[in-house]
Design a protein around this motif. Structure first.
Motif, PDB file in Angstrom:
ATOM      1  N   ALA A  49      74.777  -8.037 -38.764  1.00  0.00           N
ATOM      2  CA  ALA A  49      74.403  -9.450 -38.668  1.00  0.00           C
ATOM      3  C   ALA A  49      75.419 -10.230 -37.833  1.00  0.00           C
ATOM      4  O   ALA A  49      75.035 -11.038 -36.980  1.00  0.00           O
ATOM      5  N   GLU A  50      76.691  -9.978 -38.049  1.00  0.00           N
ATOM      6  CA  GLU A  50      77.722 -10.670 -37.276  1.00  0.00           C
ATOM      7  C   GLU A  50      77.613 -10.348 -35.788  1.00  0.00           C
ATOM      8  O   GLU A  50      77.720 -11.233 -34.943  1.00  0.00           O
ATOM      9  N   LEU A  80      75.195 -17.307 -31.265  1.00  0.00           N
ATOM     10  CA  LEU A  80      74.981 -18.153 -32.428  1.00  0.00           C
ATOM     11  C   LEU A  80      76.141 -18.121 -33.416  1.00  0.00           C
ATOM     12  O   LEU A  80      76.121 -18.843 -34.405  1.00  0.00           O
ATOM     13  N   ALA A  81      77.141 -17.297 -33.176  1.00  0.00           N
ATOM     14  CA  ALA A  81      78.291 -17.235 -34.079  1.00  0.00           C
ATOM     15  C   ALA A  81      78.990 -18.590 -34.076  1.00  0.00           C
ATOM     16  O   ALA A  81      79.309 -19.133 -33.021  1.00  0.00           O
ATOM     17  N   GLY A  82      79.198 -19.142 -35.257  1.00  0.00           N
ATOM     18  CA  GLY A  82      79.844 -20.449 -35.369  1.00  0.00           C
ATOM     19  C   GLY A  82      78.917 -21.613 -35.106  1.00  0.00           C
ATOM     20  O   GLY A  82      79.345 -22.766 -35.075  1.00  0.00           O
ATOM     21  N   PHE A  85      71.360 -21.879 -35.574  1.00  0.00           N
ATOM     22  CA  PHE A  85      70.797 -20.648 -36.113  1.00  0.00           C
ATOM     23  C   PHE A  85      69.784 -20.936 -37.202  1.00  0.00           C
ATOM     24  O   PHE A  85      68.679 -20.390 -37.205  1.00  0.00           O
ATOM     25  N   PHE A  86      70.126 -21.799 -38.157  1.00  0.00           N
ATOM     26  CA  PHE A  86      69.191 -22.071 -39.251  1.00  0.00           C
ATOM     27  C   PHE A  86      67.969 -22.844 -38.768  1.00  0.00           C
ATOM     28  O   PHE A  86      66.889 -22.694 -39.323  1.00  0.00           O
TER      29      PHE A  86
END
Length: 75
Positions: free
Chosen positions: A48-49, A57-59, A64-65
């Motif tokens: 997932a990470e 989309l990290a951070g 993302f949501f």
């Protein structure tokens, strides 16, 4: 609300998150009185990470949501 068209990377990130969510739910769905702590396999979390990072989309949880909600509404 307009329907979002996810990129392949965004779709992969959403799918990896949903697999992670299912794994976490299963880990916490134990009978009462079970003394073992819930375990989430590190490979599921790493997948997932990596997918979030690959999709940029990290951070960026808000974006993302929003994509996740839009993907769920399309199904």
């Amino acid at each position: 609300m307009p329907t979002a068209v996810l990129t392949d990377r965004e779709r992969t990130a959403v799918q990896a998150y949903l697999r992670l969510l299912g794994t976490v739910r299963a880990a916490f769905d134990v009978p009462p009185g079970n003394c073992r702590p819930p375990v989430v396999p590190p490979t599921v979390l790493a997948e997932a990470e990596a997918a979030l990072a690959e999709a940029g989309l990290a951070g960026n949880e808000e974006r993302f949501f929003r994509l996740l909600r839009q993907a769920g509404a399309a199904h």
